[in-house]
Write a protein that holds these residues in place. Structure first.
Motif, PDB file in Angstrom:
ATOM      1  N   UNK A  19      69.916   9.258  96.618  1.00 22.70           N
ATOM      2  CA  UNK A  19      70.899   9.501  97.718  1.00 22.70           C
ATOM      3  C   UNK A  19      70.802   8.238  98.706  1.00 22.70           C
ATOM      4  N   UNK A  20      71.078   8.376  99.988  1.00 17.28           N
ATOM      5  CA  UNK A  20      71.433   7.326 100.947  1.00 17.28           C
ATOM      6  C   UNK A  20      70.076   6.995 101.210  1.00 17.28           C
ATOM      7  N   UNK A  21      69.201   6.470 100.590  1.00 22.15           N
ATOM      8  CA  UNK A  21      67.889   6.255 100.972  1.00 22.15           C
ATOM      9  C   UNK A  21      67.678   4.827 101.222  1.00 22.15           C
ATOM     10  N   UNK A  22      67.071   4.606 102.585  1.00 22.69           N
ATOM     11  CA  UNK A  22      66.832   3.150 102.874  1.00 22.69           C
ATOM     12  C   UNK A  22      65.327   2.929 102.441  1.00 22.69           C
ATOM     13  N   UNK A  23      64.424   3.993 102.844  1.00 24.10           N
ATOM     14  CA  UNK A  23      62.857   3.665 102.619  1.00 24.10           C
ATOM     15  C   UNK A  23      62.302   5.318 102.518  1.00 24.10           C
ATOM     16  N   UNK A  24      61.246   5.158 101.946  1.00 21.16           N
ATOM     17  CA  UNK A  24      60.550   6.405 101.681  1.00 21.16           C
ATOM     18  C   UNK A  24      59.139   5.898 101.823  1.00 21.16           C
ATOM     19  N   UNK A  25      58.440   6.813 102.878  1.00 23.95           N
ATOM     20  CA  UNK A  25      57.009   6.529 103.387  1.00 23.95           C
ATOM     21  C   UNK A  25      56.138   6.997 102.388  1.00 23.95           C
ATOM     22  N   UNK A  26      55.855   8.158 102.220  1.00 22.79           N
ATOM     23  CA  UNK A  26      54.859   8.836 101.175  1.00 22.79           C
ATOM     24  C   UNK A  26      55.637   9.725 100.184  1.00 22.79           C
ATOM     25  N   UNK A  27      54.984  10.045  98.972  1.00 25.91           N
ATOM     26  CA  UNK A  27      55.801  10.784  97.845  1.00 25.91           C
ATOM     27  C   UNK A  27      54.429  11.551  97.365  1.00 25.91           C
ATOM     28  N   UNK A  50      57.950  12.187 102.286  1.00 25.17           N
ATOM     29  CA  UNK A  50      57.945  12.239 103.625  1.00 25.17           C
ATOM     30  C   UNK A  50      58.542  10.888 104.383  1.00 25.17           C
ATOM     31  N   UNK A  51      58.599  11.159 105.611  1.00 21.87           N
ATOM     32  CA  UNK A  51      58.904   9.543 106.324  1.00 21.87           C
ATOM     33  C   UNK A  51      60.044   8.941 105.687  1.00 21.87           C
ATOM     34  N   UNK A  52      61.156   9.661 105.222  1.00 28.13           N
ATOM     35  CA  UNK A  52      62.480   9.265 104.594  1.00 28.13           C
ATOM     36  C   UNK A  52      63.489   9.063 105.397  1.00 28.13           C
ATOM     37  N   UNK A  53      63.761   7.504 105.419  1.00 24.52           N
ATOM     38  CA  UNK A  53      64.716   6.969 106.307  1.00 24.52           C
ATOM     39  C   UNK A  53      66.243   6.879 105.580  1.00 24.52           C
ATOM     40  N   UNK A  54      67.103   7.340 106.040  1.00 23.10           N
ATOM     41  CA  UNK A  54      68.497   7.284 105.512  1.00 23.10           C
ATOM     42  C   UNK A  54      69.189   5.999 106.034  1.00 23.10           C
ATOM     43  N   UNK A  55      70.057   5.363 105.188  1.00 20.51           N
ATOM     44  CA  UNK A  55      70.845   4.410 105.677  1.00 20.51           C
ATOM     45  C   UNK A  55      71.627   4.647 106.889  1.00 20.51           C
ATOM     46  N   UNK A  56      71.685   3.508 107.825  1.00 19.96           N
ATOM     47  CA  UNK A  56      72.515   3.865 109.211  1.00 19.96           C
ATOM     48  C   UNK A  56      71.887   4.992 109.949  1.00 19.96           C
ATOM     49  N   UNK A  57      70.656   5.338 109.958  1.00 21.57           N
ATOM     50  CA  UNK A  57      69.886   6.210 110.743  1.00 21.57           C
ATOM     51  C   UNK A  57      68.754   5.596 111.330  1.00 21.57           C
ATOM     52  N   UNK A  98      66.561   8.171 111.862  1.00 25.96           N
ATOM     53  CA  UNK A  98      65.664   9.429 111.542  1.00 25.96           C
ATOM     54  C   UNK A  98      64.715   9.512 110.379  1.00 25.96           C
ATOM     55  N   UNK A  99      63.733   9.909 110.465  1.00 24.33           N
ATOM     56  CA  UNK A  99      62.733  10.167 109.483  1.00 24.33           C
ATOM     57  C   UNK A  99      62.663  11.398 108.905  1.00 24.33           C
ATOM     58  N   UNK A 100      62.825  12.128 107.738  1.00 26.48           N
ATOM     59  CA  UNK A 100      62.987  13.247 107.459  1.00 26.48           C
ATOM     60  C   UNK A 100      62.080  13.501 106.314  1.00 26.48           C
ATOM     61  N   UNK A 101      61.661  14.919 105.967  1.00 28.86           N
ATOM     62  CA  UNK A 101      61.091  15.079 104.907  1.00 28.86           C
ATOM     63  C   UNK A 101      61.916  16.125 103.810  1.00 28.86           C
TER      64      UNK A 101
END
Length: 122
Positions: free
Chosen positions: A26-34, A98-105, A107-110
């Motif tokens: 998806x439009x993922x910029x970064x992921x903290x934990x998996x 966890x701590x998924x940041x999407x491009x152009x946002x 927000x950090x989501x799970x």
């Protein structure tokens, strides 16, 4: 936006091994934990293992020494190698990001995968 697709579940005899994989897309910029959680019939979802963004890992006591989590951050993929499986490991296994940041946002989501069944039985 983000999909987590798991693979590798199945049926195995006690003492056997399975390897689960999970890839986030998806439009993922970064992921903290998996990591991985599991839910057995009639029980609450429980923590299994986690790979943290800094490289550390953590395991539930019940799987320590038998399961190994690994991760390729460039591919947004996490694996769970499960050895010496026991009947008590039977559950639906869920991938978690966890701590998924999407491009152009900002927000950090799970996010969660759809789950893959692991059955350990003789």
């Amino acid at each position: 936006q983000v999909q987590l697709v798991e693979a590798g579940g199945g049926s195995v005899q006690p003492g056997g091994s399975l390897r689960l994989s999970c890839t986030a897309s998806g439009t993922i910029f970064s992921i903290g934990n998996m990591g991985w959680y599991r839910q057995a019939p009639g029980k609450q979802r429980e923590f299994v293992a986690m790979s943290y963004g800094g490289g550390a890992t953590n395991y539930a006591d019940s799987v320590l020494g038998r399961f190994t989590i690994s991760r390729d951050s460039d591919k947004n993929t996490v694996w769970l190698q499960m050895n010496n499986l026991l009947p008590g490991d039977t559950a639906v296994y869920y991938c978690n990001a966890e701590d998924v940041q999407l491009y152009y946002t900002d927000d950090y989501r799970t996010f969660w995968g759809q789950g893959t069944q692991v059955t350990v039985s003789s």
